[in-house]
Design a protein around this motif. Sequence first.
Motif, mmCIF file in Angstrom:
data_model
loop_
_atom_site.group_PDB
_atom_site.id
_atom_site.type_symbol
_atom_site.label_atom_id
_atom_site.label_comp_id
_atom_site.label_asym_id
_atom_site.label_seq_id
_atom_site.Cartn_x
_atom_site.Cartn_y
_atom_site.Cartn_z
ATOM 1 N N PRO A 95 -17.211 -4.345 0.469
ATOM 2 C CA PRO A 95 -15.903 -4.790 0.401
ATOM 3 C C PRO A 95 -15.053 -4.312 1.621
ATOM 4 N N HIS A 96 -15.943 -3.909 2.688
ATOM 5 C CA HIS A 96 -15.270 -4.503 3.564
ATOM 6 C C HIS A 96 -15.321 -5.626 4.381
ATOM 7 N N GLN A 97 -14.970 -6.277 4.272
ATOM 8 C CA GLN A 97 -15.445 -7.963 4.319
ATOM 9 C C GLN A 97 -14.256 -8.882 3.802
ATOM 10 N N LEU A 98 -13.726 -7.769 2.549
ATOM 11 C CA LEU A 98 -12.716 -8.707 1.190
ATOM 12 C C LEU A 98 -11.538 -8.399 2.010
ATOM 13 N N VAL A 123 -10.014 -8.290 -13.168
ATOM 14 C CA VAL A 123 -9.044 -8.693 -12.029
ATOM 15 C C VAL A 123 -9.575 -9.538 -11.781
ATOM 16 N N GLY A 124 -10.379 -10.877 -11.803
ATOM 17 C CA GLY A 124 -10.540 -12.350 -11.207
ATOM 18 C C GLY A 124 -11.479 -12.153 -9.703
ATOM 19 N N MET A 125 -12.375 -10.760 -9.613
ATOM 20 C CA MET A 125 -13.353 -10.578 -8.822
ATOM 21 C C MET A 125 -14.921 -10.293 -9.192
ATOM 22 N N GLU A 126 -15.145 -11.214 -10.163
ATOM 23 C CA GLU A 126 -16.270 -11.028 -10.649
ATOM 24 C C GLU A 126 -16.989 -11.627 -9.740
ATOM 25 N N GLN A 127 -16.665 -12.660 -9.065
ATOM 26 C CA GLN A 127 -17.600 -13.585 -8.226
ATOM 27 C C GLN A 127 -18.476 -12.759 -6.626
ATOM 28 N N TYR A 128 -17.470 -11.540 -6.652
ATOM 29 C CA TYR A 128 -17.495 -11.055 -5.467
ATOM 30 C C TYR A 128 -18.403 -9.102 -5.671
ATOM 31 N N ALA A 129 -18.925 -9.776 -7.088
ATOM 32 C CA ALA A 129 -19.540 -8.662 -7.393
ATOM 33 C C ALA A 129 -21.013 -7.748 -6.338
ATOM 34 N N THR A 130 -21.710 -8.222 -5.425
ATOM 35 C CA THR A 130 -22.478 -8.140 -4.623
ATOM 36 C C THR A 130 -22.177 -8.341 -2.862
ATOM 37 N N LEU A 186 -12.965 2.987 -2.195
ATOM 38 C CA LEU A 186 -13.651 2.333 -1.727
ATOM 39 C C LEU A 186 -14.898 3.683 -1.594
ATOM 40 N N VAL A 187 -15.870 3.562 -2.391
ATOM 41 C CA VAL A 187 -17.388 4.233 -1.718
ATOM 42 C C VAL A 187 -17.737 3.917 -1.600
ATOM 43 N N ALA A 188 -18.782 3.004 -2.277
ATOM 44 C CA ALA A 188 -19.573 1.954 -1.817
ATOM 45 C C ALA A 188 -20.021 0.590 -1.153
ATOM 46 N N THR A 189 -20.776 0.747 -0.913
ATOM 47 C CA THR A 189 -21.087 -0.741 0.485
ATOM 48 C C THR A 189 -21.202 -2.013 -0.421
ATOM 49 N N ILE A 190 -21.726 -1.720 -1.716
ATOM 50 C CA ILE A 190 -21.700 -3.126 -2.509
ATOM 51 C C ILE A 190 -20.231 -2.984 -3.590
ATOM 52 N N VAL A 191 -19.943 -4.052 -3.902
ATOM 53 C CA VAL A 191 -18.224 -4.348 -4.368
ATOM 54 C C VAL A 191 -19.189 -3.730 -6.191
ATOM 55 N N GLU A 192 -19.742 -3.905 -7.287
ATOM 56 C CA GLU A 192 -20.302 -3.565 -7.916
ATOM 57 C C GLU A 192 -20.634 -2.180 -7.948
ATOM 58 N N GLU A 193 -21.072 -1.647 -7.537
ATOM 59 C CA GLU A 193 -21.379 0.328 -6.694
ATOM 60 C C GLU A 193 -20.523 0.532 -7.009
ATOM 61 N N ASP A 194 -19.229 0.128 -6.062
ATOM 62 C CA ASP A 194 -17.905 0.959 -6.647
ATOM 63 C C ASP A 194 -17.228 1.031 -7.351
ATOM 64 N N VAL A 195 -17.329 -0.105 -8.137
ATOM 65 C CA VAL A 195 -16.900 0.107 -9.647
ATOM 66 C C VAL A 195 -17.234 0.971 -10.600
ATOM 67 N N ALA A 196 -18.746 1.034 -9.956
ATOM 68 C CA ALA A 196 -20.058 2.149 -11.403
ATOM 69 C C ALA A 196 -19.421 2.815 -10.398
ATOM 70 N N GLY A 244 -7.449 -7.756 1.560
ATOM 71 C CA GLY A 244 -6.572 -6.032 1.643
ATOM 72 C C GLY A 244 -6.140 -6.768 0.383
ATOM 73 N N GLY A 245 -5.878 -7.629 -0.008
ATOM 74 C CA GLY A 245 -5.768 -8.053 -1.553
ATOM 75 C C GLY A 245 -6.826 -7.885 -2.628
ATOM 76 N N GLN A 246 -7.911 -8.420 -2.124
ATOM 77 C CA GLN A 246 -9.060 -8.476 -2.630
ATOM 78 C C GLN A 246 -9.780 -7.157 -2.978
ATOM 79 N N LYS A 247 -9.805 -6.285 -2.142
ATOM 80 C CA LYS A 247 -9.847 -5.002 -1.638
ATOM 81 C C LYS A 247 -9.247 -4.166 -3.118
ATOM 82 N N GLN A 248 -7.534 -3.618 -3.109
ATOM 83 C CA GLN A 248 -6.690 -3.262 -3.425
ATOM 84 C C GLN A 248 -7.558 -4.147 -5.420
ATOM 85 N N ARG A 249 -7.972 -5.144 -5.714
ATOM 86 C CA ARG A 249 -7.931 -5.330 -6.858
ATOM 87 C C ARG A 249 -10.000 -4.677 -7.259
#
Length: 286
Positions: free
Chosen positions: A147-150, A137-144, A103-113, A152-157
């Motif tokens: 990551p550090h607030q998720l 991966v069932g994480m669309e509601q966490y796009a914004t 995980l390299v970004a501060t926002i989930v969708e930026e990390d996935v991108a 362990g399982g959510q981070k892995q997804r």
Amino acid sequence: MNNDPFIKIENLNFAYGSGDEMSRPILKNINLTVEKGSFVAVLGHNGSGKSTLAKLLNMIESPVSGKITIAGMDITDPEMTEEMMIEIRRKIGMVFQDPDDQLVATIVEEDVAFGPENLGIEPKEIRRRVDEALKTVGMEQYATHAPHQLSGGQKQRIAIAGIIAMMPECIIFDESTAMLDPTGRKDVMDTILRLNKEHGITVMTITHNMEEAVYADRVIVINEGEIVLDGTPKEVFGNVEKLHSFGLDVPQVTELFYELNLSKCRLPSDVLTEKEGADVIARMVL
């Protein structure tokens, strides 16, 4: 029609260091093929060489000798061009044990991108891929979310979503559930199975968890750098004593039935899941 395996490993040898400083062999004369769309679990005790194999497949390490071909491309070719490396990176992705390593970004969708951006994908296509990967991966509601607030399982997804967004044909999971609680492990395994069965992605999972390996099409056991067992889960886990000799466990239900058979019970030796075990016992008492 091309019937070549997706991954082909020939006479592969690896040891750390070089020349007189080379350590004892980690992998010895490995020969292995993995078919496109299959789900392969690789087992072995700590230091057996299984994680080193994953690093070789992802070009993190280079072999002492031997050849690895992925989707027809020789990834051990010393004259490989940068364009070839990028093409291989498009074909195969890797998810590590600790999601924080990916995980390299501060926002989930930026990390996935991040991965697609590095591949030079155009912004509109990146947006589509990010949305689709998070949905997978069932994480669309966490796009914004951060990551550090998720959990362990959510981070892995999210880490898996980052690989999916690169649209590889194969994903290697290196102990990807080892640091997770039971709920997190189940979530990640459900995602892995869905990627394989519904999306046709070739999966190789390196794991210590025997309960996860039973869902694979094929189980490979590495001991002291060599492949010692290779077959379906029922074929491999039927060798309880041999697996014990390698320092490995078997699924809990398989172990239970093995112990009962030592006590003169007549039970099948290839039961792998709780449901199978319950069904066998139910038939006996009805």
